[in-house]
Design a protein around this motif. Structure first.
Motif, PDB file in Angstrom:
ATOM      1  N   ASP A 182       0.753  -1.203  -0.084  1.00 39.92           N
ATOM      2  CA  ASP A 182       0.125  -0.022  -0.139  1.00 39.92           C
ATOM      3  C   ASP A 182       0.911   1.360   0.078  1.00 39.92           C
ATOM      4  OD1 ASP A 182      -2.628  -1.316   0.071  1.00 39.92           O
ATOM      5  OD2 ASP A 182      -2.575  -1.772   2.190  1.00 39.92           O
ATOM      6  N   THR A 183       1.935   1.291   0.827  1.00 34.40           N
ATOM      7  CA  THR A 183       2.704   2.229   0.965  1.00 34.40           C
ATOM      8  C   THR A 183       3.457   2.464  -0.515  1.00 34.40           C
ATOM      9  OG1 THR A 183       2.934   2.238   3.458  1.00 34.40           O
ATOM     10  CG2 THR A 183       4.584   3.579   2.253  1.00 34.40           C
ATOM     11  N   GLU A 184       4.162   1.433  -0.886  1.00 33.04           N
ATOM     12  CA  GLU A 184       4.943   1.676  -1.959  1.00 33.04           C
ATOM     13  C   GLU A 184       4.380   2.162  -3.324  1.00 33.04           C
ATOM     14  OE1 GLU A 184       9.106  -0.354  -3.574  1.00 33.04           O
ATOM     15  OE2 GLU A 184       7.604  -1.587  -2.450  1.00 33.04           O
ATOM     16  N   LEU A 185       2.932   1.455  -3.379  1.00 33.28           N
ATOM     17  CA  LEU A 185       2.493   1.887  -4.574  1.00 33.28           C
ATOM     18  C   LEU A 185       2.030   3.402  -4.624  1.00 33.28           C
ATOM     19  CD1 LEU A 185       1.077   1.366  -7.139  1.00 33.28           C
ATOM     20  CD2 LEU A 185      -0.875   0.465  -5.869  1.00 33.28           C
ATOM     21  N   LEU A 186       1.703   4.095  -3.333  1.00 32.07           N
ATOM     22  CA  LEU A 186       1.177   5.292  -3.495  1.00 32.07           C
ATOM     23  C   LEU A 186       2.187   6.375  -3.519  1.00 32.07           C
ATOM     24  CD1 LEU A 186      -1.713   6.321  -3.030  1.00 32.07           C
ATOM     25  CD2 LEU A 186      -1.140   6.629  -0.434  1.00 32.07           C
TER      26      LEU A 186
END
Length: 243
Positions: A182-186
């Protein structure tokens, strides 16, 4: 829905069949197709999923192995894109997300079709303190990775993705397979200047809820992710690209 805006719901699942039954029942009221991607659940849970998939508008993809939430979401997004959908609402199977906000996300996405609509979680007294502290650490690193305060929350898995850009990003750059997803994609969406629109959404923790967060393995994966993103930010900065 029109060909220009054809949304679907994607739910990654791992041994949360009891809560998923209620989540699917409530989501069916929105008259949207639902794709469940199972991440290697046990046989008892998978039997429940197969019964859920007998309902109209609900499909099930067996991920076979437990490869992580991020892997399951990426499988679901690619399936949705190849099936002709333009947008996908990512929802967790554990019942923590406020499904009443789905129409708000859909309305925002219809107005801004190239944006990622992101949930900004509002926590109650039931939120575990360890989770809140962990989020504060991630919030700090997200400011470093983007040199901004644009990422209101990097960990909430309640989002609506524009599929063309999101699937392309997942296929052409590294995005983590587990709790780092979730964090890396954002962050990488921010780097690619994909607009991010935030909506406040309540998050609830069930008293007997089961977490699949692995304290050592997932924290290690998240630490490696922040290291990758930090050096990625430096490389982009030194080469004159946007962060």
């Amino acid at each position: 829905m029109s060909a220009d805006f054809n949304p679907v719901i994607v739910i990654p699942h791992y041994n949360h069949a009891d809560t998923l039954i209620d989540v699917v029942e409530r989501l069916r009221g929105f008259n949207l197709p639902i794709i469940i991607v199972d991440d290697g659940s046990d046989s008892a849970c998978f039997a429940i999923l197969k019964r859920l998939a007998e309902q109209e508008g609900v499909s099930l993809h067996d991920g076979v192995i437990n490869g992580g939430k991020g892997r399951a979401v990426k499988i679901g997004l690619k399936l949705a894109w190849r099936s002709g959908f333009t947008h996908a609402v990512q929802i967790d199977a554990d019942g923590q997300h406020d499904l009443a906000d789905v129409p708000i996300m859909l309305a925002q996405a219809k107005q801004f079709p190239h944006a990622c609509i992101c949930g900004r979680p509002i926590y109650g007294q039931d939120a575990p303190k360890a989770r809140l502290y962990g989020r504060k650490i991630t919030d700090f690193w997200n400011m470093v990775h983007t040199l901004s305060t644009d990422i209101a929350d990097g960990m909430c898995g309640f989002r609506l993705y524009p599929l063309a850009k999101t699937v392309s990003l997942c296929e052409h750059t590294h995005i983590g397979d587990r709790m780092d997803f979730d964090t890396e994609l954002l962050i990488k969406m921010h780097w690619e200047q994909i607009p991010l629109i935030w909506i406040n959404t309540a998050v609830k923790y069930h008293p007997n809820g089961v977490s699949h967060f692995r304290a050592i393995a997932d924290n290690w994966a998240i630490s490696k992710m922040h290291t990758r993103l930090f050096f990625g930010m430096l490389i982009r900065l030194l080469s004159g690209r946007k962060v």
